[in-house]
Design an enzyme around this catalytic site. Structure first.
Site, PDB file in Angstrom:
ATOM      1  N   GLN A 124     -14.006   0.926  -2.011  1.00 11.20           N
ATOM      2  CA  GLN A 124     -13.976  -0.468  -1.583  1.00 11.20           C
ATOM      3  C   GLN A 124     -15.240  -0.733  -0.770  1.00 11.20           C
ATOM      4  O   GLN A 124     -15.850   0.195  -0.234  1.00 11.20           O
ATOM      5  CB  GLN A 124     -12.762  -0.760  -0.695  1.00 11.20           C
ATOM      6  CG  GLN A 124     -11.483  -1.016  -1.467  1.00 11.20           C
ATOM      7  CD  GLN A 124     -10.379  -1.614  -0.605  1.00 11.20           C
ATOM      8  OE1 GLN A 124     -10.452  -1.640   0.616  1.00 11.20           O
ATOM      9  NE2 GLN A 124      -9.346  -2.111  -1.262  1.00 11.20           N
ATOM     10  N   ALA A 170     -13.839 -11.916   7.102  1.00 12.75           N
ATOM     11  CA  ALA A 170     -13.796 -10.556   6.563  1.00 12.75           C
ATOM     12  C   ALA A 170     -13.577 -10.654   5.068  1.00 12.75           C
ATOM     13  O   ALA A 170     -13.046 -11.654   4.562  1.00 12.75           O
ATOM     14  CB  ALA A 170     -12.673  -9.758   7.207  1.00 12.75           C
ATOM     15  N   TRP A 175       0.836  -1.203   0.000  1.00  9.38           N
ATOM     16  CA  TRP A 175       0.000   0.000   0.000  1.00  9.38           C
ATOM     17  C   TRP A 175       0.867   1.247   0.000  1.00  9.38           C
ATOM     18  O   TRP A 175       1.247   1.728   1.063  1.00  9.38           O
ATOM     19  CB  TRP A 175      -0.915   0.007   1.220  1.00  9.38           C
ATOM     20  CG  TRP A 175      -1.931  -1.072   1.126  1.00  9.38           C
ATOM     21  CD1 TRP A 175      -3.050  -1.053   0.337  1.00  9.38           C
ATOM     22  CD2 TRP A 175      -1.943  -2.309   1.822  1.00  9.38           C
ATOM     23  NE1 TRP A 175      -3.744  -2.218   0.501  1.00  9.38           N
ATOM     24  CE2 TRP A 175      -3.096  -3.009   1.404  1.00  9.38           C
ATOM     25  CE3 TRP A 175      -1.096  -2.911   2.748  1.00  9.38           C
ATOM     26  CZ2 TRP A 175      -3.428  -4.268   1.883  1.00  9.38           C
ATOM     27  CZ3 TRP A 175      -1.435  -4.169   3.225  1.00  9.38           C
ATOM     28  CH2 TRP A 175      -2.580  -4.841   2.791  1.00  9.38           C
ATOM     29  N   VAL A 183      -5.934 -11.804   7.911  1.00  6.98           N
ATOM     30  CA  VAL A 183      -6.786 -13.001   7.883  1.00  6.98           C
ATOM     31  C   VAL A 183      -5.925 -14.263   7.868  1.00  6.98           C
ATOM     32  O   VAL A 183      -4.783 -14.253   7.403  1.00  6.98           O
ATOM     33  CB  VAL A 183      -7.737 -13.001   6.658  1.00  6.98           C
ATOM     34  CG1 VAL A 183      -8.896 -12.061   6.882  1.00  6.98           C
ATOM     35  CG2 VAL A 183      -6.994 -12.661   5.369  1.00  6.98           C
ATOM     36  N   HIS A 209      -7.223   1.309   2.394  1.00 10.60           N
ATOM     37  CA  HIS A 209      -8.284   0.320   2.222  1.00 10.60           C
ATOM     38  C   HIS A 209      -9.367   0.576   3.273  1.00 10.60           C
ATOM     39  O   HIS A 209      -9.186   1.429   4.149  1.00 10.60           O
ATOM     40  CB  HIS A 209      -7.736  -1.123   2.309  1.00 10.60           C
ATOM     41  CG  HIS A 209      -6.905  -1.421   3.536  1.00 10.60           C
ATOM     42  ND1 HIS A 209      -6.442  -2.675   3.825  1.00 10.60           N
ATOM     43  CD2 HIS A 209      -6.461  -0.631   4.554  1.00 10.60           C
ATOM     44  CE1 HIS A 209      -5.741  -2.640   4.956  1.00 10.60           C
ATOM     45  NE2 HIS A 209      -5.740  -1.422   5.415  1.00 10.60           N
ATOM     46  N   ARG A 230      -4.461   5.566  -2.800  1.00  9.51           N
ATOM     47  CA  ARG A 230      -3.109   4.988  -2.833  1.00  9.51           C
ATOM     48  C   ARG A 230      -2.217   5.839  -3.719  1.00  9.51           C
ATOM     49  O   ARG A 230      -2.671   6.368  -4.738  1.00  9.51           O
ATOM     50  CB  ARG A 230      -3.148   3.551  -3.365  1.00  9.51           C
ATOM     51  CG  ARG A 230      -3.819   2.643  -2.371  1.00  9.51           C
ATOM     52  CD  ARG A 230      -3.743   1.195  -2.751  1.00  9.51           C
ATOM     53  NE  ARG A 230      -4.696   0.457  -1.935  1.00  9.51           N
ATOM     54  CZ  ARG A 230      -4.980  -0.815  -2.086  1.00  9.51           C
ATOM     55  NH1 ARG A 230      -4.358  -1.522  -3.022  1.00  9.51           N
ATOM     56  NH2 ARG A 230      -5.851  -1.408  -1.313  1.00  9.51           N
TER      57      ARG A 230
HETATM   58  N1  DAH Z   1      -7.892  -4.691   2.281  1.00 12.54           N
HETATM   59  C1  DAH Z   1      -7.550  -5.560   1.163  1.00 12.54           C
HETATM   60  C2  DAH Z   1      -7.018  -4.705   0.007  1.00 12.54           C
HETATM   61  O1  DAH Z   1      -7.150  -3.548   0.050  1.00 12.54           O
HETATM   62  C3  DAH Z   1      -8.737  -6.330   0.705  1.00 12.54           C
HETATM   63  C4  DAH Z   1      -9.135  -7.365   1.696  1.00 12.54           C
HETATM   64  C5  DAH Z   1      -8.589  -8.625   1.645  1.00 12.54           C
HETATM   65  C6  DAH Z   1     -10.038  -7.100   2.696  1.00 12.54           C
HETATM   66  C7  DAH Z   1      -8.932  -9.622   2.518  1.00 12.54           C
HETATM   67  C8  DAH Z   1     -10.396  -8.060   3.611  1.00 12.54           C
HETATM   68  C9  DAH Z   1      -9.819  -9.326   3.513  1.00 12.54           C
HETATM   69  O2  DAH Z   1     -11.258  -7.842   4.587  1.00 12.54           O
HETATM   70  O3  DAH Z   1     -10.186 -10.297   4.386  1.00 12.54           O
HETATM   71  O4  DAH Z   1      -6.494  -5.252  -0.908  1.00 12.54           O
END
Ligand code: DAH
Length: 338
Positions: A221, A306, A163, A264, A181, A207
């Protein structure tokens, strides 16, 4: 007697010159047939001002009568032709009778519409609302703590490289950024609420990266989080299958693959079948025990899943949009198609 003096110093009521000015000013302000007729009666009619003046000439001496009489008669001619002129001018600016068809339908006022990103976000959040998720929103200007640390992305973690971040210049803080995010809302939500939790979080992210057909430096998102006693990976799969069916149709095939996200464990990405090829639409996984603990939850008692997806990306698939930059270029030729 000099002519001018005679005109100005007549004893026959008002002077010819004064009357001329009054008549012309009044005529110029006449806008309707009624006003024109009333003007004609007032100045040229049998009891009108000019006629009265001409009648009064008899009381003047012969020299005065000659001069003023000539002036008044000249004025009558002038006023008559000005009257004709004004009448035909008003007629020509008026729409001829019958030229307006009042039975035609009216012109439709241009109405705005919802932005395609907003439409997609609403469709996605509604699908989850119907499965019991509550829509919430969070700050776009975020603290490093929520964007990274509480999500198991420590300062020296290589995942931070994913990021490229837009940091906010500040004299007092060096830990403020535009969120990269929507995942920080996982930490904020858990910090403030006890389980069970089922939330869906749409919002803008930023970003620091160069743009091309599939990358924008800002985009939306939609994050999802469910935490409770006894939530399993089967719940994650069932929920996301149902989502894919609602958005892409009941026959849609879905694929899960292992993927890595620090917050995760296990982590997956989900793809959907798109004319025979797999297209990735979201990242997901079971909430990492450390993330639960960072928020003060007992990770031996609670589990959760999530996920996070890009609504522009999904809209591009559904609507065959080939360049993500269209969403934010404010070009009506694009926007009015939705
Ligand atoms: N935050 C991640 C991104 O910006 C996307 C994401 C991936 C969100 C896995 C989640 C997750 O909640 O479990 O690429």
């Amino acid at each position: 007697m000099p002519k001018d003096q005679g005109v100005q110093a007549t004893h026959v009521g008002e002077s010819v010159v004064d009357m001329k000015f009054a008549a012309i000013a009044d005529l110029d302000s006449a806008e309707s047939d009624d006003q024109l007729e009333s003007w004609r009666v007032r100045f040229l009619g049998r009891k009108g001002r000019l006629t009265s003046l001409l009648r009064g000439l008899g009381s003047l001496d012969i020299d005065e009568r000659k001069v003023i009489g000539a002036e008044a008669n000249k004025l009558r001619g002038e006023l008559e032709s000005l009257y004709e002129e004004r009448t035909s001018k008003l007629k020509s600016t008026r729409a001829p009778v019958g030229s307006i068809d009042i039975t035609l339908p009216g012109r439709k006022p241009a109405l705005g519409g919802l932005h395609p990103s907003t439409q997609m976000i609403r469709e996605i959040t509604q699908a989850f609302n119907e499965m019991g998720f509550q829509t919430i929103e969070g700050p776009e200007v975020e603290l490093e703590k929520y964007n990274f640390d509480m999500l198991n992305i420590p300062a020296n973690h290589p995942a931070r490289d994913q990021w490229d971040t837009i940091w906010v210049d500040s004299d007092t803080h060096n830990d403020v950024l535009l969120r990269t995010h929507t995942s920080p809302m996982q930490a904020r939500t858990m910090e403030q609420n006890d389980p069970p939790i089922r939330v869906i979080v749409p919002g803008k992210c930023y970003r620091y990266e160069s743009t091309d057909a599939t990358h924008e430096w800002h985009f939306n998102q939609v994050e999802g989080l469910a935490v409770d006693d006894g939530i399993t990976f089967a719940d994650l799969k069932g929920t996301l299958y149902e989502f894919a069916r609602r958005i892409f149709g009941p026959q849609r095939k879905v694929r899960f693959r292992c993927d890595f996200f620090p917050f995760v464990e296990p982590g997956v990405d989900m793809s959907i079948d798109w004319n025979g090829s797999w297209i990735e639409i979201l990242g997901a996984g079971m909430v990492h025990p450390k993330v639960l603990e960072n928020a003060g939850y007992d990770s031996t008692k609670y589990t959760g899943f999530a996920f996070g997806m890009g609504p522009e990306r999904i809209s591009m698939l559904r609507n065959e949009i080939t360049d993500i930059r269209h969403f934010f270029s404010n070009d009506l030729r694009f926007l009015t198609q939705f």
